[in-house]
Design a protein around this motif. Structure first.
Motif, short mmCIF file in Angstrom:
data_model
loop_
_atom_site.label_atom_id
_atom_site.label_comp_id
_atom_site.label_asym_id
_atom_site.label_seq_id
_atom_site.Cartn_x
_atom_site.Cartn_y
_atom_site.Cartn_z
N LYS A 144 -15.38 6.50 -3.67
CA LYS A 144 -15.18 6.03 -4.66
C LYS A 144 -13.39 5.95 -4.49
N THR A 145 -12.81 6.92 -3.83
CA THR A 145 -11.25 6.68 -3.77
C THR A 145 -11.21 5.66 -2.72
N ALA A 146 -11.69 6.03 -1.45
CA ALA A 146 -11.39 5.04 -0.10
C ALA A 146 -11.87 3.52 -0.91
N ALA A 147 -12.29 2.88 -1.36
CA ALA A 147 -12.74 2.33 -2.64
C ALA A 147 -11.14 1.37 -3.40
N ALA A 148 -10.65 2.36 -3.88
CA ALA A 148 -9.86 1.96 -4.88
C ALA A 148 -8.51 1.85 -3.81
N SER A 149 -8.08 2.96 -3.30
CA SER A 149 -7.06 2.78 -1.97
C SER A 149 -6.69 0.69 -1.70
N GLN A 150 -8.50 0.88 -0.91
CA GLN A 150 -8.63 -0.54 -0.73
C GLN A 150 -8.14 -1.44 -1.13
N TRP A 151 -8.37 -1.44 -2.66
CA TRP A 151 -8.42 -2.76 -3.27
C TRP A 151 -6.50 -2.85 -4.50
N ALA A 152 -6.09 -1.19 -3.78
CA ALA A 152 -4.78 -1.10 -4.30
C ALA A 152 -3.88 -1.78 -3.83
N HIS A 153 -4.70 -1.44 -1.81
CA HIS A 153 -3.59 -1.62 -1.37
C HIS A 153 -3.75 -3.74 -0.82
N ILE A 154 -5.03 -3.66 -0.42
CA ILE A 154 -4.66 -5.31 -0.42
C ILE A 154 -4.30 -5.99 -1.70
N ASN A 155 -4.45 -5.20 -2.71
CA ASN A 155 -4.03 -6.63 -3.99
C ASN A 155 -2.22 -6.01 -4.32
N HIS A 156 -1.96 -5.28 -3.72
CA HIS A 156 -0.36 -4.93 -3.58
C HIS A 156 0.80 -5.45 -4.66
N GLN A 157 0.63 -6.71 -3.81
CA GLN A 157 1.47 -7.83 -4.13
C GLN A 157 1.49 -7.92 -5.31
N ARG A 158 0.49 -7.89 -6.20
CA ARG A 158 -0.33 -8.42 -7.29
C ARG A 158 0.79 -7.60 -8.39
N PHE A 159 1.16 -6.55 -8.75
CA PHE A 159 1.43 -5.53 -9.03
C PHE A 159 3.46 -5.27 -8.54
N PRO A 160 4.55 -6.49 -9.10
CA PRO A 160 5.75 -6.10 -8.72
C PRO A 160 5.89 -4.24 -9.15
N GLY A 161 5.27 -3.95 -10.32
CA GLY A 161 5.78 -3.32 -11.20
C GLY A 161 6.02 -1.45 -10.25
N GLY A 162 4.99 -1.84 -8.93
CA GLY A 162 4.75 -0.16 -7.79
C GLY A 162 3.39 -0.56 -8.87
N GLN A 163 2.46 0.77 -7.92
CA GLN A 163 1.82 1.83 -7.97
C GLN A 163 1.93 3.24 -8.84
#
Length: 719
Positions: A85-104
């Protein structure tokens, strides 16, 4: 005059006399945004060996990247501990980094739980610090922290908040960011269904498929290791059950022990008793184990659910229903069991299959068993298997009676079926007669379907119970279970079940039962081409039947002996069937007499006395129809057709065999249907009709594991 030495941070007031309260409103001004120009990037990078999960990530795309979503979209990954679960969440966040200009933002609730004061308020404090609030300006109260977090997240906007390993909805809702184009992603072993009310989408992660699991293993321990031992690698990930953490731990162990081959590790893991302890990797600083990962989920269970979890670890079989779970855990009602199973499902420690049955992952089952061995009395395993065996014995006997009440049985079914008055399937009233199979349009059909669905589980229970020494209930269950194999020829299972029953009857000193089961066991051995073993069983069965003094049993053994002699010495087959006929007549056993007459007719035809055979077969069919035994009557009709074919009456033979095949299919006697359509194919002239018959026979033989499949396939491929 007031004197305050040293430096002072923040607001300072020097007041001589104050009338009334003094209030400082400074959060909006000074809370501030020391992090305003810094992009937050707290989500850990995904593991280098991340594989697959394309579908789960695509589903999350639809949830969290939707522009028209009202409010903040929420996605929740749930599943077994170690499912990734954590790996999948981290993977999605990494791929979609640019979608969130406010940061993660990233909050690890597992770490919070391990420390003092671990609560949602502390999680809010972590977020506020990340958003630029210094410790001296952090509100003390939970409500004040929540309000400030809402203000700051709304101002920032475009944020992704990732909450790892949450255990309850209340850990999620206060941390939902308020700004536009923000999103929240949580991971949890628990399903957290209540979050649906807040618009959350629940995404369940499953184990890896075999190819992806091997790919993950390769990414951890190196491609060459897999290339050197491809078959062992497939077996290794199978033993890991496709669970990513187990595959990673095994890969890490191979990586840190270069001389350890995959094949050697497979041998180690093949021992169920030590498998969990060997799925581990040690370093100078720590040891990571599969057991530790599952322990995190187990320790949060309420006591009733924890006890059921432990008892399910002793449950044989691959799947189970609510009634079996109630019996295994010793619970009084199915409703109580259902509530407890719901808790285990929400904790992702069991899964619900499409047919609403339950299943435990293989490694979860081993962990549950480990917990029971550590916490329960030594007798827990035996008591659990004994209760479950009693449950299956009752239902199997009731199924047998529903299918054919008047066949020979050594078991005193009345002793067992009295318990049927107390039996009640989940959500149903207690029933009598043929138990849960009563009150339907076709109890026999439903009973046969139940036996087919439970076949692997009944066999698993028999194995476990036999090993624990439950002699009498084992052979009684096997005797009733045989009715399935008389209709559906699962030859390997039939042979194994028979051998378990024979050993149990011998151990119980039940001479008649051993004779009965040995005679029945001759059938799968003969169908598998093991005629010598069949003859051994029949010789012992004949001696034991005489020793028992049971006349009907003696007649039945003679009938089975005749089936053996049909293949090897037809004249002796005729003698055996005549002996069976006489013994049944002596005992007044009408159905046994009809069966012996049927087999006698078959033997007469095989010996060349076709006209006599036709008369014998017609008498047998008439008697079987009068008894309502339509399955055996259909078999008699099929052999009438075969006899007519030998006499050259092809037209009538085709009619009889066609009708018999249809009747046998309706009776779900598929093995005999296959024989009928195979013989019919030899009489038909239309090539397409011939192929249709052979294709039907091939399907049945392949499903039953019959050696006849090869011969039929050869006929089909030959043209």
């Amino acid at each position: 005059m007031n004197h305050l030495p040293g430096n002072v941070d923040g607001q300072l007031a020097q007041v001589g006399v104050a009338h009334g309260p003094i209030t400082f409103n400074y959060h909006a001004a000074e809370a501030v945004l020391s992090a305003a120009g810094r992009r937050l990037n707290q989500v850990p990078r995904p593991p280098r060996s991340f594989v697959n999960r394309h579908r789960a990530l695509a589903e999350l795309d639809e949830v969290l990247a939707a522009d028209d979503f009202p409010g903040c979209p929420i996605g929740v990954f749930s599943g077994l501990p170690g499912i990734g679960k954590t790996a999948a969440a981290s993977q999605w966040a990494h791929i979609n980094h640019q979608r969130f200009p406010g940061g993660q933002l990233f909050i690890d609730f597992a770490q919070l739980r391990s420390g003092a004061g671990a609560d949602v308020s502390e999680a809010l404090a972590i977020c506020l610090r990340a958003l630029g609030v210094h410790d001296q300006y952090l509100p003390v109260g939970f409500a004040e922290r929540t309000a400030l977090y809402r203000d700051l997240s709304a101002e920032r906007g475009g944020m992704l908040v990732v909450l790892d390993d949450v255990t309850r909805p209340a850990q999620v809702t206060p941390l939902v960011p308020q700004g536009p184009r923000s999103a929240l992603l949580a991971t949890s072993t628990w399903r957290l269904g209540e979050l649906v009310l807040d618009g959350a989408t629940l995404l369940q992660l499953d184990v890896l498929d075999p190819d992806s699991a091997v790919e993950l293993l390769s990414a951890v321990c190196g491609h060459q290791r897999i290339a050197d031992e491809p078959d062992a690698a497939k077996r290794l990930v199978e033993l890991c059950g496709g669970l990513p953490i187990a595959v990673r731990l095994c890969g890490a162990r191979l990586l840190t022990h270069p001389r350890l081959t995959i094949g050697e590790l497979v041998v180690e893991l093949s021992d169920e008793q030590s498998r969990l302890s060997r799925i581990a990797v040690s370093s100078a600083h720590e040891e990571r184990t599969m057991s530790a990962a599952l322990e995190l989920a187990y320790r949060d269970l309420p006591e009733t659910a924890a006890r059921m979890y432990r008892m399910l670890g002793h449950l044989p079989g691959l799947s189970f229903d609510t009634a079996v779970a109630a019996v295994a855990a010793g619970l009084a009602t199915a409703e109580e069991a259902k509530e407890t199973l719901d808790v285990l499902e929400r904790a992702s420690l069991l899964s619900v299959m499409e047919d609403r049955r339950y299943a435990l992952h293989s490694l979860v089952r081993l962990h549950a068993r480990e917990m029971s061995l550590a916490q329960d009395p030594p007798s827990a395993a035996r008591e659990t298997v004994g209760r479950v065996l009693g449950h299956y014995r009752l239902l199997t006997v009731l199924a047998d009676l529903a299918i054919r009440a008047d066949r020979l049985r050594i078991t005193d079914t009345a002793e067992i079926t009295t318990a049927a008055e107390a039996f009640s399937a989940p959500g149903e009233e207690a029933s009598t007669g043929v138990g849960p199979f009563a009150g339907t349009d076709d109890p026999g059909r439903d009973a046969l379907c139940w036996l087919e669905a439970e076949r692997s589980n009944i066999l698993a229970v028999l194995r476990a119970a036999a090993e624990l020494g439950f002699a009498r209930p084992v052979w009684q269950t096997v005797e009733a279970f045989t009715v399935l194999f008389l209709h559906h020829r699962h030859l390997a299972d039939w042979r194994e079940s028979s051998e378990l029953g024979i050993d149990a009857a011998r151990g119980d000193g039940a001479v008649a039962a051993e004779a009965r089961l040995r005679s029945l066991a001759s059938r799968p051995h003969m169908d598998l081409g093991q005629d010598e073993r069949a003859k051994e069983h029949l010789d012992i069965a004949e001696r034991l039947a005489v020793e028992s003094g049971h006349v009907v049993l003696q007649a039945s053994v003679q009938e089975f002996a005749g089936r053996y002699w049909d293949r090897h010495e037809p004249s002796r087959a005729v003698d055996a069937y005549r002996a069976s006929l006489a013994l049944n007549a002596e005992a007044g056993e009408v159905r046994g007499e009809a069966l012996a007459r049927y087999f006698l007719g078959c033997a007469q035809s095989a010996a060349g006395d076709h006209m006599t055979a036709l008369t014998t077969l017609r008498r047998a069919r008439t008697a079987l129809l009068s008894l309502g035994d339509y399955r055996m009557a259909a078999r008699a009709l099929a052999d009438t057709g075969r006899t007519k074919a030998r006499l050259g009456d092809t037209v009538d033979a085709i009619v009889d065999l066609s009708r018999a095949a249809a009747d046998l299919r309706r009776s779900r006697a598929f093995h005999y249907e296959a024989q009928a359509v195979e013989d019919l194919a030899g009489l038909l002239e239309d090539p397409e009709e011939v192929r249709a018959c052979l294709r039907r026979a091939l399907v049945i033989y392949e499903e039953g594991g019959s050696p006849r499949a090869a011969a039929v396939l050869a006929r089909l491929t030959a043209g």
